[in-house]
Design an enzyme around this catalytic site. Structure first.
Site, PDB file in Angstrom:
ATOM      1  N   GLY A   1      21.370  21.109  -1.073  1.00 22.75           N
ATOM      2  CA  GLY A   1      20.107  21.127  -0.024  1.00 22.75           C
ATOM      3  C   GLY A   1      20.031  19.865   0.607  1.00 22.75           C
TER       4      GLY A   1
ATOM      5  N   GLY B   1      19.118  26.751  -3.653  1.00 24.44           N
ATOM      6  CA  GLY B   1      20.317  26.418  -4.560  1.00 24.44           C
ATOM      7  C   GLY B   1      20.073  25.019  -4.984  1.00 24.44           C
TER       8      GLY B   1
ATOM      9  N   GLU C   1      14.340  25.444  -1.424  1.00 22.62           N
ATOM     10  CA  GLU C   1      13.857  25.748  -2.536  1.00 22.62           C
ATOM     11  C   GLU C   1      14.948  25.295  -3.694  1.00 22.62           C
ATOM     12  OE1 GLU C   1      13.360  26.574  -6.062  1.00 22.62           O
ATOM     13  OE2 GLU C   1      14.242  28.587  -5.697  1.00 22.62           O
TER      14      GLU C   1
ATOM     15  N   THR D   1      20.083  20.694  -5.489  1.00 21.25           N
ATOM     16  CA  THR D   1      19.393  19.718  -4.557  1.00 21.25           C
ATOM     17  C   THR D   1      20.542  18.964  -3.836  1.00 21.25           C
ATOM     18  OG1 THR D   1      17.470  19.400  -6.168  1.00 21.25           O
ATOM     19  CG2 THR D   1      18.354  17.371  -4.553  1.00 21.25           C
TER      20      THR D   1
END
Length: 474
Positions: A232, A227, A249, A229
Site C-alpha cells: 500500500g 492488500g 484498505e 500495508t
C-alpha cells in the site's frame, strides 16, 4: 469446473485474445495440484485496458445515472445467478471453506444491491445557500479507476467499492490477485452479459508486473487498493508522483478485549468462529486476544476446546470449517512467525503444526500464550492462523494494549456492561469496532485508520469515495 472463455481475457468490456501465449497454472491449495491453465495477462493487455478506459470515460459518465444503473444492475444480476459457482470455485482455487464462502458471497450480494439502491438517492448534486448566494455542489467521477482487489473476498470488494465506482460514472479496471484467476472468469462472464459499453470495464488477474503498470500509469486517475500495508505504501508513492486519487484498505492487527464480566458462553464461540474464518486470512480477524487476567486460563481452555472441534478438510465440503491457506508462501510465512515467537518466549497452547494426512497448504490454528505486547507476533500482521493471548489487569490497560499497534482497522470488546462496551469502543483507535461480537458492519461505512489505510467502502461514503467535488457559484 468449467472456465468460460478460458483462453481469452476480458478487456474493455469484451472477450479478446491475449497478446501473449503464456499460460499459468492454477493450483488447488487443498491438494497442491494443478486444476486449470489460464492465460497470463501481460503489460500489453493492461495497456489495452487503460486505453479502453480512457477512451470510454467521457461517454460513460455522460450517460444519465438511470442508464448506467441499468447496466450495472444487469452485472449484479449476473453475479447473483452465479453465486453457487462463485462459492464452489472460490473453495477450489483459493481454499475458502464452502460455508464461509457462501455466507460472505450472500453478504456481498446484499451489499451490491444496497449500492444500487443508494445510487438512486445519493446527493450527487445539491444546491446550498452561502454568504455569496446559491452554489451547486456536484460529486463527479474522477476518471479511469484501477481497483486492485485481494483474493480473500474480491466480490465483496466489488460490492463495496468497484460497483459504486461504476455507478458514479468512472470506467474501471479490476486487477484480481493470482489466487483469483478462475473466479475472475465468472465475474467477467457476468460483466459480458451486462453489455457494458466498449472500454468501460476490464477484469483480469495479473501478476506484479501488471499491477505496477496499472498503478503507475499516467492516465489512471485513481487507485483503490486492498492488500498489505507495505505494498500500500508503494501504491501511495506511485499515485503521489502524478497526484492521483488513492483509497487504501490495508492490513490489520485487531484486538478483541475480553473483560472479566464477559459472558464466556457467548464470547468463546464467537472468538473461535472468528479465528476459523478463512484460516485467519481476513484483514478483520481478531489476532490479538486481550483477556482479563482473572479469566485468562478459563478463556484459553475454552478456545483450545473450540479449535480442537473444528473440522479440518476439503474446502469444497460444506461440513469443513478449517481449510488450507491459499498458497505455499502464506503457510511458510505463518510458520516463520510461530517459530520466532516461541524463540522469544511464547508458548503454543494449541496448534503450530501442519496436520497429518493432507497434501495441501494446511496449518493448524495456532494459539499462543505468554505473549507480550512488544513481541513481533503481537505487532506484525501475519495474515494467517496465528493468534496471541495477552492478559490485562484494568480496562485502561486493555485499551492501551489494543492501541499499541501501527494498525487501526477493527476491534471488539466483550463485556456485560453496555456503558463499558461503548467507552472501550470509543477509545480504541480503529476505523470500525464491535461490541459483543467480532465482525463489523461493512456498509455503514468500512475502513481503517493509522497504517490500516484511509478512505471508506460501503454506505453513502463508499459510494462517493471515488468521486471529486465541484462547486459552482450560481
Amino acid at each position: 469446473m468449467e472456465v468460460p472463455h478460458g483462453r481469452e481475457l476480458f478487456i474493455g468490456s469484451r472477450w479478446v485474445q491475449p497478446h501473449g501465449t503464456e499460460l499459468t497454472d492454477v493450483v488447488a491449495p487443498f491438494t497442491g495440484k494443478t486444476v486449470a491453465q489460464l492465460p497470463r495477462p501481460s503489460v500489453e493487455d493492461a495497456r489495452d485496458a487503460v486505453e479502453g478506459a480512457v477512451a470510454s470515460f467521457g461517454a460513460w459518465h455522460d450517460l444519465p445515472l438511470e442508464e448506467r444503473h441499468e447496466v450495472v444492475a444487469r452485472f449484479c444480476a449476473g453475479l447473483d445467478k452465479r453465486i453457487d459457482d462463485i462459492v464452489a470455485m472460490w473453495a477450489l482455487e483459493a481454499g475458502m471453506p464452502h460455508g464461509n464462502g457462501l455466507a460472505l458471497t450472500t453478504d456481498a450480494s446484499v451489499f451490491w444491491h444496497r449500492a444500487l439502491d443508494e445510487a438512486l438517492t445519493a446527493p450527487w448534486v445539491e444546491v446550498r445557500d452561502t454568504p455569496m448566494g446559491k452554489v451547486e455542489v456536484r460529486h463527479e467521477p474522477v476518471g479511469p479507476v484501477v481497483g486492485v482487489v485481494a483474493f480473500n473476498g474480491p466480490h465483496m470488494q466489488f460490492a463495496l467499492a468497484m460497483i459504486p465506482a461504476l455507478l458514479a460514472g468512472n470506467t474501471v479496471i479490476i486487477k484480481l490477485a493470482p489466487e483469483s484467476r478462475m473466479l475472475g472468469y465468472l465475474f467477467a462472464a457476468a460483466a459480458a452479459e451486462a453489455e457494458f459499453p466498449a472500454g468501460v470495464l476490464s477484469i483480469l488477474a495479473g501478476d506484479a508486473d501488471v499491477s505496477q503498470y496499472l498503478v503507475e500509469h499516467n492516465d489512471v486517475a485513481a487507485v483503490h487498493f486492498t492488500g498489505g500495508t507495505e505494498v500500500g505504501r508503494a501504491v501511495m508513492h506511485a499515485c503521489a508522483d502524478r497526484v492521483a486519487n488513492v483509497v487504501l484498505e490495508l492490513g490489520g492487527k485487531s484486538a478483541a478485549i475480553v473483560a472479566a464480566d464477559a459472558d464466556l458462553e457467548v464470547t468463546v464461540p464467537a472468538l473461535v468462529d472468528a479465528m476459523a474464518l478463512y484460516s485467519g486470512q481476513i484483514c478483520l480477524t481478531m489476532t490479538r486476544l486481550v483477556v482479563a487476567r482473572e479469566i485468562h486460563d478459563q478463556v484459553v481452555a475454552g478456545l483450545v476446546a473450540g479449535l480442537k472441534a473444528l473440522k479440518v478438510g476439503d474446502p469444497t465440503d460444506p461440513e469443513t470449517n478449517w481449510g488450507p491457506l491459499a498458497a505455499p508462501r502464506f503457510l511458510e510465512r505463518a510458520e516463520g512467525y510461530i517459530h520466532r515467537a516461541v524463540a522469544e518466549g511464547a508458548t503454543i497452547a494449541y496448534g503450530g503444526r501442519r496436520p497429518a494426512g493432507f497434501d495441501g497448504y494446511f496449518l493448524e490454528p495456532t494459539l499462543l500464550t505468554n505473549v507480550t505486547r512488544d513481541m513481533e507476533v503481537a505487532q506484525q500482521e501475519i495474515f494467517g492462523p496465528v493468534y496471541c493471548v495477552i492478559p490485562f489487569d484494568t480496562i485502561d490497560e486493555a485499551i492501551d494494549i489494543a492501541n499499541d499497534s501501527r494498525y487501526g482497522l477493527s476491534g471488539s470488546v466483550f463485556t456485560s456492561d453496555p456503558e463499558v462496551g461503548l467507552e472501550v469502543a470509543r477509545r480504541v483507535q480503529s476505523g470500525v469496532f464491535v461490541v459483543n461480537a467480532t465482525f463489523p458492519c461493512l456498509a455503514a461505512p468500512f475502513g481503517g485508520v493509522k497504517q490500516s489505510g484511509f478512505g471508506r467502502e460501503g454506505g453513502p461514503e463508499g459510494l462517493l469515495s471515488l468521486t471529486q467535488m465541484k462547486c459552482i457559484t450560481l
